[in-house]
Write an enzyme that holds these catalytic residues in place. Structure first.
Site, PDB file in Angstrom:
ATOM      1  N   GLY A 131       0.847  -1.194   0.000  1.00 44.00           N
ATOM      2  CA  GLY A 131       0.000   0.000   0.000  1.00 44.00           C
ATOM      3  C   GLY A 131       0.876   1.236   0.000  1.00 44.00           C
ATOM      4  O   GLY A 131       1.293   1.713  -1.055  1.00 44.00           O
ATOM      5  N   ILE A 157      -9.269  -0.682  -6.166  1.00 45.79           N
ATOM      6  CA  ILE A 157      -9.157   0.089  -7.407  1.00 45.79           C
ATOM      7  C   ILE A 157     -10.467   0.826  -7.711  1.00 45.79           C
ATOM      8  O   ILE A 157     -11.512   0.206  -7.960  1.00 45.79           O
ATOM      9  CB  ILE A 157      -8.743  -0.835  -8.584  1.00 45.79           C
ATOM     10  CG1 ILE A 157      -7.426  -1.558  -8.237  1.00 45.79           C
ATOM     11  CG2 ILE A 157      -8.624  -0.040  -9.883  1.00 45.79           C
ATOM     12  CD1 ILE A 157      -6.276  -0.660  -7.812  1.00 45.79           C
ATOM     13  N   ASP A 239       1.885  13.877  -7.593  1.00 48.83           N
ATOM     14  CA  ASP A 239       2.074  15.335  -7.491  1.00 48.83           C
ATOM     15  C   ASP A 239       0.955  16.063  -8.238  1.00 48.83           C
ATOM     16  O   ASP A 239       0.490  17.127  -7.831  1.00 48.83           O
ATOM     17  CB  ASP A 239       3.400  15.773  -8.136  1.00 48.83           C
ATOM     18  CG  ASP A 239       4.614  15.455  -7.269  1.00 48.83           C
ATOM     19  OD1 ASP A 239       4.431  15.041  -6.108  1.00 48.83           O
ATOM     20  OD2 ASP A 239       5.747  15.625  -7.773  1.00 48.83           O
ATOM     21  N   ARG A 242      -2.818  15.004  -6.386  1.00 42.70           N
ATOM     22  CA  ARG A 242      -3.120  15.355  -4.981  1.00 42.70           C
ATOM     23  C   ARG A 242      -3.828  16.703  -4.847  1.00 42.70           C
ATOM     24  O   ARG A 242      -4.700  16.831  -3.968  1.00 42.70           O
ATOM     25  CB  ARG A 242      -1.838  15.287  -4.130  1.00 42.70           C
ATOM     26  CG  ARG A 242      -1.500  13.849  -3.784  1.00 42.70           C
ATOM     27  CD  ARG A 242      -0.193  13.669  -3.043  1.00 42.70           C
ATOM     28  NE  ARG A 242       0.039  12.244  -2.823  1.00 42.70           N
ATOM     29  CZ  ARG A 242       1.227  11.692  -2.640  1.00 42.70           C
ATOM     30  NH1 ARG A 242       2.320  12.432  -2.631  1.00 42.70           N
ATOM     31  NH2 ARG A 242       1.333  10.391  -2.444  1.00 42.70           N
ATOM     32  N   GLY A 338     -25.346  17.961  17.530  1.00 42.30           N
ATOM     33  CA  GLY A 338     -25.643  17.194  18.747  1.00 42.30           C
ATOM     34  C   GLY A 338     -26.037  15.765  18.380  1.00 42.30           C
ATOM     35  O   GLY A 338     -25.513  15.195  17.421  1.00 42.30           O
ATOM     36  N   GLU A 362      -4.495   7.993  -2.120  1.00 39.07           N
ATOM     37  CA  GLU A 362      -3.444   8.829  -2.760  1.00 39.07           C
ATOM     38  C   GLU A 362      -2.382   9.274  -1.754  1.00 39.07           C
ATOM     39  O   GLU A 362      -1.876  10.398  -1.812  1.00 39.07           O
ATOM     40  CB  GLU A 362      -4.074   9.999  -3.510  1.00 39.07           C
ATOM     41  CG  GLU A 362      -4.898   9.465  -4.669  1.00 39.07           C
ATOM     42  CD  GLU A 362      -5.122  10.445  -5.790  1.00 39.07           C
ATOM     43  OE1 GLU A 362      -4.279  11.321  -6.012  1.00 39.07           O
ATOM     44  OE2 GLU A 362      -6.152  10.283  -6.469  1.00 39.07           O
ATOM     45  N   THR A 364      -1.518   8.291   2.520  1.00 42.48           N
ATOM     46  CA  THR A 364      -2.163   8.619   3.800  1.00 42.48           C
ATOM     47  C   THR A 364      -1.589   9.934   4.343  1.00 42.48           C
ATOM     48  O   THR A 364      -0.566  10.431   3.857  1.00 42.48           O
ATOM     49  CB  THR A 364      -1.893   7.512   4.843  1.00 42.48           C
ATOM     50  OG1 THR A 364      -0.480   7.497   5.114  1.00 42.48           O
ATOM     51  CG2 THR A 364      -2.336   6.134   4.355  1.00 42.48           C
TER      52      THR A 364
HETATM   53  C1  LIG Z   1     -11.859   3.767  -1.231  1.00 44.84           C
HETATM   54  C2  LIG Z   1     -10.454   3.561  -1.687  1.00 44.84           C
HETATM   55  C3  LIG Z   1     -10.118   3.866  -2.997  1.00 44.84           C
HETATM   56  C4  LIG Z   1      -8.810   3.667  -3.448  1.00 44.84           C
HETATM   57  N1  LIG Z   1      -8.512   3.845  -4.786  1.00 44.84           N
HETATM   58  C5  LIG Z   1      -7.314   3.432  -5.259  1.00 44.84           C
HETATM   59  C6  LIG Z   1      -7.044   3.403  -6.672  1.00 44.84           C
HETATM   60  O1  LIG Z   1      -7.881   3.794  -7.495  1.00 44.84           O
HETATM   61  N2  LIG Z   1      -5.855   2.914  -7.095  1.00 44.84           N
HETATM   62  C7  LIG Z   1      -4.910   2.465  -6.233  1.00 44.84           C
HETATM   63  O2  LIG Z   1      -3.850   2.039  -6.696  1.00 44.84           O
HETATM   64  N3  LIG Z   1      -5.125   2.481  -4.881  1.00 44.84           N
HETATM   65  C8  LIG Z   1      -6.303   2.935  -4.391  1.00 44.84           C
HETATM   66  N4  LIG Z   1      -6.547   2.923  -3.027  1.00 44.84           N
HETATM   67  C9  LIG Z   1      -5.512   2.449  -2.127  1.00 44.84           C
HETATM   68  C10 LIG Z   1      -4.941   3.528  -1.203  1.00 44.84           C
HETATM   69  O3  LIG Z   1      -4.164   4.418  -1.938  1.00 44.84           O
HETATM   70  C11 LIG Z   1      -4.175   2.794  -0.073  1.00 44.84           C
HETATM   71  O4  LIG Z   1      -5.170   2.224   0.748  1.00 44.84           O
HETATM   72  C12 LIG Z   1      -3.281   3.721   0.700  1.00 44.84           C
HETATM   73  O5  LIG Z   1      -2.188   4.101  -0.091  1.00 44.84           O
HETATM   74  C13 LIG Z   1      -2.740   3.084   1.995  1.00 44.84           C
HETATM   75  O6  LIG Z   1      -2.249   1.794   1.783  1.00 44.84           O
HETATM   76  P1  LIG Z   1      -2.750   0.603   2.747  1.00 44.84           P
HETATM   77  O7  LIG Z   1      -4.225   0.654   2.769  1.00 44.84           O
HETATM   78  O8  LIG Z   1      -2.104  -0.650   2.315  1.00 44.84           O
HETATM   79  O9  LIG Z   1      -2.236   1.018   4.193  1.00 44.84           O
HETATM   80  P2  LIG Z   1      -0.775   0.723   4.806  1.00 44.84           P
HETATM   81  O10 LIG Z   1       0.271   1.186   3.856  1.00 44.84           O
HETATM   82  O11 LIG Z   1      -0.733  -0.688   5.283  1.00 44.84           O
HETATM   83  O12 LIG Z   1      -0.787   1.708   6.051  1.00 44.84           O
HETATM   84  C14 LIG Z   1      -1.397   1.358   7.308  1.00 44.84           C
HETATM   85  C15 LIG Z   1      -1.090   2.500   8.282  1.00 44.84           C
HETATM   86  O13 LIG Z   1       0.341   2.594   8.476  1.00 44.84           O
HETATM   87  C16 LIG Z   1       0.788   3.910   8.178  1.00 44.84           C
HETATM   88  N5  LIG Z   1       2.120   3.846   7.595  1.00 44.84           N
HETATM   89  C17 LIG Z   1       2.568   3.045   6.595  1.00 44.84           C
HETATM   90  N6  LIG Z   1       3.869   3.263   6.357  1.00 44.84           N
HETATM   91  C18 LIG Z   1       4.251   4.258   7.200  1.00 44.84           C
HETATM   92  C19 LIG Z   1       5.483   4.955   7.423  1.00 44.84           C
HETATM   93  N7  LIG Z   1       6.563   4.704   6.702  1.00 44.84           N
HETATM   94  N8  LIG Z   1       5.493   5.905   8.391  1.00 44.84           N
HETATM   95  C20 LIG Z   1       4.389   6.206   9.104  1.00 44.84           C
HETATM   96  N9  LIG Z   1       3.199   5.577   8.938  1.00 44.84           N
HETATM   97  C21 LIG Z   1       3.135   4.631   7.988  1.00 44.84           C
HETATM   98  C22 LIG Z   1      -0.260   4.461   7.191  1.00 44.84           C
HETATM   99  O14 LIG Z   1      -0.274   5.887   7.184  1.00 44.84           O
HETATM  100  C23 LIG Z   1      -1.528   3.873   7.770  1.00 44.84           C
HETATM  101  O15 LIG Z   1      -1.981   4.659   8.832  1.00 44.84           O
HETATM  102  C24 LIG Z   1      -7.831   3.176  -2.550  1.00 44.84           C
HETATM  103  C25 LIG Z   1      -8.177   2.902  -1.219  1.00 44.84           C
HETATM  104  C26 LIG Z   1      -9.469   3.061  -0.800  1.00 44.84           C
HETATM  105  C27 LIG Z   1      -9.818   2.700   0.629  1.00 44.84           C
END
Ligand SMILES: Cc1cc2nc3c(=O)[nH]c(=O)nc-3n(C[C@H](O)[C@H](O)[C@H](O)COP(=O)(O)OP(=O)(O)OC[C@H]3O[C@@H](n4cnc5c(N)ncnc54)[C@H](O)[C@@H]3O)c2cc1C
Length: 388
Positions: A131, A157, A239, A242, A338, A362, A364
């Protein structure tokens, strides 16, 4: 010159997008949220009005909006419903890598496909085990003669279940971490399967699916840019996209702020409208500031792109601030309502659920802070041209 005064054309564009949000999206947004249904009719209307594929240049049949104009449209649509706005905007995310590094042939064929008739494309970067750290992706693309063969699964996706083609990131060198990723255009055929439609907390009108590529063959010229440059293309794509997410977050925050303001003038407790209580006034004031600053940061990050400058830190500032602000503003809007704020008959609980995704997709809010820290501690020159 620092000037965010909109031209008459930009004001008209904002009015058109607002009108669409008010008449076509708002009246049905809570229904689509409740049922989690796919808003195809609204998407088709948005396509007809030119609200989809906004950044596609005129030479490929698009309206060729600037990034600032794109942000203006995104805020209005998201004010209507950010789930539906995400579905309308997802072609922009899928096509951005082509804008960054695509060949003329790919742009003509695949951007043209989306502007000639109503069609959708999706951006496939995330995988179940990759992710925030995309270097761990397992999807592979193996060159065989004049083809690449793609295998692997992408999750979460947006619009995945309805897309006609996909922008897919895959490993072309398994040992090279993020330096072994390449980016491809992959048309949907019967080797591509849609495995799962997610049942989500918010943005329930958008489609979020798992897409699997099973021995999917594509022509070798469907590589975007060069082999093993996919990570850089992905970062440059983000870039560019976002500011759009930051604009959507601003739209959610603005909607929550407006609902809360109106409600505070109507709800009477202790003999006066609750807006007369200073605690409520301060919440409203903080909401107003957050909406305002979110928009300024968003527009700033978009204008830099329009000037051909790198906006990495500014787009992370905007996305991080606007996403966190949307979550805070929507939560405070529930507070202003409320107990009624917690009830689905009232509008703000949906906004609180929708706002949450802004801090996740895009990149976190933690990943935005990593980018901001890196750009602050190891600054690169902002004048660097925004090309691969
Ligand atoms: C509704 C929805 C639509 C989406 N659409 C798309 C899309 O069209 N295409 C696509 O490719 N993806 C898409 N995504 C994926 C989205 O971009 C990822 O969910 C996001 O990048 C986070 O990855 P993850 O869910 O695996 O979380 P993880 O990477 O597992 O993160 C879990 C937690 O750990 C934290 N974390 C991770 N690494 C670090 C670090 N180095 N330092 C501090 N904190 C960290 C994160 O901030 C988070 O709080 C979508 C997701 C959702 C839920």
């Amino acid at each position: 010159m620092v000037d965010f005064t909109l031209t008459d054309e930009q004001k008209a564009l904002r009015e058109m997008a607002h009108d669409f949000a008010e008449k076509e999206i708002r009246p049905v947004a809570w229904e689509y949220d409740r049922d989690g249904t796919w808003p195809e009719e609204i998407l088709r209307k948005a396509w007809e009005l030119g609200l989809m594929n906004g950044h596609t240049p005129e030479e490929y049949g698009g309206p060729g909006l600037t990034y600032l104009e794109g942000a203006i449209v995104e805020e209005e649509l998201s004010w209507g419903c950010s789930g539906i706005a995400t579905s309308i905007g997802a072609n922009g995310l899928a096509t951005a890598p082509l804008g960054v590094a695509g060949s003329e042939e790919l742009k003509r064929k695949y951007l043209g496909m989306l502007t000639e008739e109503y069609k959708l494309a999706s951006f496939c970067l995330t995988e179940p085990d990759a992710g925030s750290d995309v270097s761990g992706m397992r999807t592979t693309a193996v060159r065989k003669g004049d083809k690449y063969v793609i295998n692997g699964s992408k999750c979460f996706i947006t619009n995945g279940g309805y897309a006609d083609w996909y922008t897919v990131y895959a490993k072309t060198d398994k040992e090279a971490g993020h330096r072994g990723i390449s980016c491809f255009v992959v048309p949907r055929d019967d080797t591509v399967t849609v495995d799962k439609k997610e049942d989500k907390m918010g943005q329930r009108a958008s489609n979020t699916a798992t897409i699997t590529f099973n021995e999917t063959e594509i022509p070798a010229d469907h590589l975007i840019g060069e082999e093993n440059k996919g990570f850089k293309i992905a970062m440059m794509t983000l870039d560019r996209t976002r500011p759009g997410v930051a604009a959507m977050a601003t739209g959610i925050a603005r909607a929550a702020f407006e609902f809360a303001t109106e409600y505070s003038k109507e709800r009477v407790q202790f003999g006066v409208p609750i807006a007369m209580h200073q605690a409520i006034q301060f919440m409203i004031a903080d909401m107003a500031t957050k909406v305002h600053i979110s928009r300024l940061a968003t527009w700033n990050s978009a204008v830099l792109l329009d000037q051909g400058r790198r906006n990495t830190i500014e787009s992370s500032h905007a996305k991080r601030f606007a996403a966190d602000a949307a979550m805070e503003v929507a939560t405070d809007a529930v507070q202003v309502y409320g107990g009624y704020g917690f009830i689905k008959d009232y509008p703000v609980e949906k906004l609180m659920r929708d706002a949450k995704i802004m801090q996740l997709y895009e990149g976190t809010s933690q990943i935005q802070r990593l980018v901001i820290a890196r750009e602050t501690l190891l600054p690169r020159r902002i004048e660097e041209p925004a090309t691969v």
